[in-house]
Write a protein that holds these residues in place. Structure first.
Motif, PDB file in Angstrom:
ATOM      1  N   PHE A 169       0.916  -1.143   0.035  1.00 50.90           N
ATOM      2  CA  PHE A 169      -0.024  -0.157   0.039  1.00 50.90           C
ATOM      3  C   PHE A 169       0.891   1.418   0.000  1.00 50.90           C
ATOM      4  O   PHE A 169       1.869   1.198   0.902  1.00 50.90           O
ATOM      5  N   GLU A 170       0.531   2.040  -0.897  1.00 49.29           N
ATOM      6  CA  GLU A 170       1.376   3.431  -0.959  1.00 49.29           C
ATOM      7  C   GLU A 170       0.313   4.513  -0.487  1.00 49.29           C
ATOM      8  O   GLU A 170      -0.798   4.597  -1.434  1.00 49.29           O
ATOM      9  N   TRP A 171       0.490   5.371   0.331  1.00 45.61           N
ATOM     10  CA  TRP A 171      -0.401   6.558   0.517  1.00 45.61           C
ATOM     11  C   TRP A 171       0.510   7.703   0.546  1.00 45.61           C
ATOM     12  O   TRP A 171       1.458   8.133   1.300  1.00 45.61           O
ATOM     13  N   LYS A 172       0.214   8.652  -0.472  1.00 41.44           N
ATOM     14  CA  LYS A 172       0.894   9.863  -0.584  1.00 41.44           C
ATOM     15  C   LYS A 172       0.023  11.037  -1.284  1.00 41.44           C
ATOM     16  O   LYS A 172      -0.791  10.835  -2.245  1.00 41.44           O
ATOM     17  N   ASP A 173       0.051  12.214  -0.728  1.00 40.95           N
ATOM     18  CA  ASP A 173      -0.851  13.309  -1.160  1.00 40.95           C
ATOM     19  C   ASP A 173      -2.259  13.027  -1.549  1.00 40.95           C
ATOM     20  O   ASP A 173      -2.868  13.488  -2.345  1.00 40.95           O
ATOM     21  N   GLY A 174      -2.871  12.420  -0.554  1.00 37.58           N
ATOM     22  CA  GLY A 174      -4.100  12.077  -0.675  1.00 37.58           C
ATOM     23  C   GLY A 174      -4.650  10.951  -1.370  1.00 37.58           C
ATOM     24  O   GLY A 174      -5.676  10.881  -1.839  1.00 37.58           O
ATOM     25  N   TRP A 175      -3.651  10.305  -2.056  1.00 33.43           N
ATOM     26  CA  TRP A 175      -3.916   9.197  -2.883  1.00 33.43           C
ATOM     27  C   TRP A 175      -3.418   7.894  -2.153  1.00 33.43           C
ATOM     28  O   TRP A 175      -2.323   7.661  -1.783  1.00 33.43           O
ATOM     29  N   LEU A 176      -4.122   6.865  -2.466  1.00 29.61           N
ATOM     30  CA  LEU A 176      -3.735   5.510  -2.020  1.00 29.61           C
ATOM     31  C   LEU A 176      -3.771   4.599  -3.365  1.00 29.61           C
ATOM     32  O   LEU A 176      -4.567   4.690  -4.102  1.00 29.61           O
ATOM     33  N   LYS A 177      -2.365   3.821  -3.353  1.00 27.84           N
ATOM     34  CA  LYS A 177      -2.380   3.011  -4.361  1.00 27.84           C
ATOM     35  C   LYS A 177      -1.990   1.613  -3.799  1.00 27.84           C
ATOM     36  O   LYS A 177      -1.151   1.618  -2.839  1.00 27.84           O
TER      37      LYS A 177
END
Length: 224
Positions: free
Chosen positions: A70-78
């Motif tokens: 899980f990658e969470w950055k600048d209001g986006w989760l991928k």
């Protein structure tokens, strides 16, 4: 009156979605829907597999081996989908996170078929009321679109196997996201779905005890 307006809005959106659609051949493609099924030549054989899937409570369960990047950055989760398809962008799930400043409640929103934008107003409405909103991209939509396509033709199509695979992928992606929200400390998680998204949200709510509430709008009597 509100329901009447909502129905008219859905009809207008559906007519706009007709632009760019092309007629394609009906295909069973059973092995895509039910891995290991092999070559199925008749609708009768396909329906037997479908009935078995309906009776199997594990059909919408997450796989035992799941990629947890899980990658969470600048209001986006991928994060990677646990179902791999032949369309690379579709194998990565994107979600827009609108934080509320509270870890008590979260809502996952599932959009309608062929959505062209996320539901910014709905997200803002709930986030201002202390609910973190996560707007997930369903298969073949937004960042997950098939290159060259003008609509989400692979999510629902005359390829019956791919359609079932897409619905199952959407459910598994949603359940994986909900499990991540739980791990982040959110205690009360609800789902909201519109049109096709209501089917996905409803299936998730039916199979996942982590979901406390479900709001399903423009749900048809039958997905068929």
């Amino acid at each position: 009156m509100y329901h009447s307006w909502l129905d008219r809005w859905d009809e207008r959106r559906a007519r706009r979605g007709e632009v760019g659609k092309k007629t394609t051949d009906f295909i069973l493609d059973a092995d895509r829907a039910f891995p290991g099924a092999g070559k199925i030549a008749s609708m009768e054989e396909f329906c037997v597999l479908a009935d078995q899937a309906v009776a199997d409570p594990a059909f919408f369960d997450e796989p035992s081996e799941s990629d947890e990047r899980f990658e969470w950055k600048d209001g986006w989760l991928k994060f990677p989908s646990d179902i791999a398809t032949d369309i690379a962008p579709n194998n990565v799930v994107w979600a827009k996170v609108i934080e509320s400043g509270s870890f008590d409640r979260a809502m996952v929103i599932f959009h309608h078929w062929n959505a062209s934008a996320r539901n910014r107003r709905i997200a803002s409405f709930f986030s201002r009321r202390g609910i973190t909103v996560v707007e997930i991209a369903m298969p073949y939509h937004f960042e997950r679109s098939r290159p060259g396509s003008v609509h989400a033709d692979y999510m629902l199509s005359p390829n019956l196997g791919r359609t079932i695979q897409s619905i199952r992928q959407a459910v598994l992606d949603g359940r994986k996201l909900i499990r991540w929200l739980k791990s982040e400390g959110y205690r009360d998680i609800s789902v909201l779905g519109m049109s096709l998204g209501s089917w996905v949200a409803g299936l998730i709510a039916a199979h996942d005890q982590a979901v406390s509430k479900a709001s399903l709008f423009l749900t048809a009597g039958s997905l068929a």
